[in-house]
Design an enzyme around this catalytic site. Structure first.
Site, PDB file in Angstrom:
ATOM      1  N   PHE A  99      -3.173  23.476 -44.053  1.00 24.35           N
ATOM      2  CA  PHE A  99      -3.477  22.340 -44.979  1.00 24.35           C
ATOM      3  C   PHE A  99      -3.783  21.158 -44.508  1.00 24.35           C
ATOM      4  CE2 PHE A  99      -0.541  19.068 -46.624  1.00 24.35           C
ATOM      5  CZ  PHE A  99      -1.391  18.400 -47.668  1.00 24.35           C
ATOM      6  N   ASN A 111      -4.570  32.276 -36.610  1.00 26.70           N
ATOM      7  CA  ASN A 111      -4.336  33.521 -36.982  1.00 26.70           C
ATOM      8  C   ASN A 111      -3.932  33.995 -38.209  1.00 26.70           C
ATOM      9  OD1 ASN A 111      -1.727  32.713 -37.222  1.00 26.70           O
ATOM     10  ND2 ASN A 111      -0.801  33.894 -35.803  1.00 26.70           N
ATOM     11  N   GLY A 124      -2.371  29.890 -42.422  1.00 26.07           N
ATOM     12  CA  GLY A 124      -3.463  29.472 -42.922  1.00 26.07           C
ATOM     13  C   GLY A 124      -4.309  30.298 -43.754  1.00 26.07           C
ATOM     14  N   ASP A 150      -4.418  34.531 -32.492  1.00 22.77           N
ATOM     15  CA  ASP A 150      -2.942  34.045 -32.174  1.00 22.77           C
ATOM     16  C   ASP A 150      -2.996  33.266 -30.937  1.00 22.77           C
ATOM     17  OD1 ASP A 150      -0.488  33.801 -31.712  1.00 22.77           O
ATOM     18  OD2 ASP A 150       0.021  36.078 -32.170  1.00 22.77           O
ATOM     19  N   SER A 189       1.268  25.739 -36.430  1.00 19.33           N
ATOM     20  CA  SER A 189       2.605  26.339 -36.713  1.00 19.33           C
ATOM     21  C   SER A 189       2.814  26.665 -38.205  1.00 19.33           C
ATOM     22  CB  SER A 189       3.820  25.297 -36.080  1.00 19.33           C
ATOM     23  OG  SER A 189       4.947  25.619 -36.481  1.00 19.33           O
ATOM     24  N   ASN A 199      -0.019  27.686 -23.676  1.00 18.28           N
ATOM     25  CA  ASN A 199      -1.521  27.855 -23.471  1.00 18.28           C
ATOM     26  C   ASN A 199      -2.339  26.741 -24.141  1.00 18.28           C
ATOM     27  OD1 ASN A 199      -0.804  30.544 -22.993  1.00 18.28           O
ATOM     28  ND2 ASN A 199      -0.722  31.416 -24.777  1.00 18.28           N
ATOM     29  N   TYR A 249      12.091  25.275 -36.169  1.00 15.19           N
ATOM     30  CA  TYR A 249      10.742  24.471 -36.344  1.00 15.19           C
ATOM     31  C   TYR A 249      11.009  23.278 -35.736  1.00 15.19           C
ATOM     32  CZ  TYR A 249       7.320  21.810 -38.450  1.00 15.19           C
ATOM     33  OH  TYR A 249       5.796  21.009 -38.755  1.00 15.19           O
TER      34      TYR A 249
END
Ligand code: UDP
Length: 309
Positions: free
Chosen positions: A12, A33, A37, A57, A76, A100, A146
């Site tokens: 979003f 990934n 989304g 991913d 996320s 990463n 989260y």
């Protein structure tokens, strides 16, 4: 012209940022990934010469990527239904994924931007929330997956900044709404609009007296662009300080949808924050940015989006 790697770009908020970066003449490669989304959010950019979408991913080490000037980490799952259904994916993207992202940024000497959340403040005991408030988070609760993934990410980034080998910016997004939200993601605004348009009961949790401060997506993206331009370390709050009760939001949405839905009161979920409002003093000083779009105008635009076929 700069080259950006946008993580979570099909979501979003990030898909709106992607539109604006390309309009400004930058090059953007999106890694996503597609767990929450959707390529639909980027369909308008498909044939843009400076845009590339790679399904990847980010909890897996990045492969075969060109060097960039900036890594924009906005990946996320983030809604209440995700907290339950994608709890481990959230923890993985906020730990391995962030790790990463940091390593890749360092490997090409790129600046890293990280989108954190007002959830780092948990159910806050300080009001409005300043960036130096340390929060009231239940690490073993439903929302903890989260909250802690974002807190850990901030910590990873700060450790690398202190070690002297990373330049970064961190900002904390407060409740944001607008076109491209998922109708079924469990958040108040899309839920209420979807219910009102379908004539179903509008599901207010508790007595609806809990508050949130809602920022329209275009204002938020302006704030993120100011971060990209000025690159402050932060963390900085990004949001709109206009605080309203959830019952009031339900009533406004019902009116703008011209709906005859009744308002239905349901139990309050565990750890649901009672009040939330950003203190923007530090942000305004650092960025010279403030949200402008009034709640009524933003909600009406969002209702129009949900009415589209
Ligand atoms: N909420 C509600 N009905 C819904 C969805 C959410 O009353 O159908 C409440 C929720 O319990 C919370 C507030 O609205 O108090 C904002 O919820 P949202 O998930 O949009 O954002 P967050 O809680 O993450 O700030």
């Amino acid at each position: 012209m700069a080259r950006y790697l946008l993580l979570g770009g099909a979501g979003f908020v990030a898909s709106h940022l992607c539109d604006r970066l390309l309009t400004q003449g930058h090059r953007v490669t999106v890694l996503d990934n597609m767990v929450t989304g959707t390529p639909k959010n980027l369909a308008q950019l498909e044939s843009h010469p400076d845009f590339e979408l790679i399904q990847w991913d980010i909890t897996q080490k990045f492969q075969d990527l060109d060097s960039v000037d900036g890594v924009l980490h906005m990946a996320s799952p983030a809604s209440p239904t995700d907290f339950v259904e994608l709890s481990r994916e959230i923890l993985a993207v906020g730990s391995f994924g962030t790790w990463n992202a940091v390593e890749f940024a360092k490997s090409c000497g790129a600046w890293l931007m990280f989108s954190s959340t007002s959830e780092v403040y948990g159910d806050p005991l300080v009001h409005p929330q300043t960036e130096d408030y340390l929060g009231n988070v239940n690490c073993i609760g439903i929302r903890g997956v989260y909250d802690e993934s974002k807190r850990f990410s901030e910590s990873v980034i700060m450790a690398n900044v202190r070690a002297g080998d990373l330049k970064a910016s961190i900002f904390r997004i407060f409740n944001t709404y607008g076109p491209r939200m998922r109708a079924n993601d469990g958040r108040a605004v899309p839920n209420f609009i979807d219910q009102a348009l379908q004539g179903k009961p509008i599901s207010v949790h508790g007595d609806g007296s809990q508050t949130r401060s809602f920022c329209y997506i275009d204002d938020l993206v302006d704030g993120i662009l100011a971060i990209i331009e000025k690159r402050p370390l932060g963390p900085l709050n990004l949001g709109n300080p206009h605080e309203v009760s959830i019952l009031k939001i339900a009533e406004m949405i019902k009116e703008y949808c011209e709906s005859s839905s009744e308002i239905q009161f349901l139990p309050l979920p565990d750890d649901d924050p009672k009040r939330r409002c950003p203190d923007l003093r530090r942000t305004i000083e650092a960025l010279g940015w403030q949200p402008k779009i009034e709640l009524e105008k933003g909600l009406r635009k969002t209702v129009d989006f949900f009415k589209e076929p």
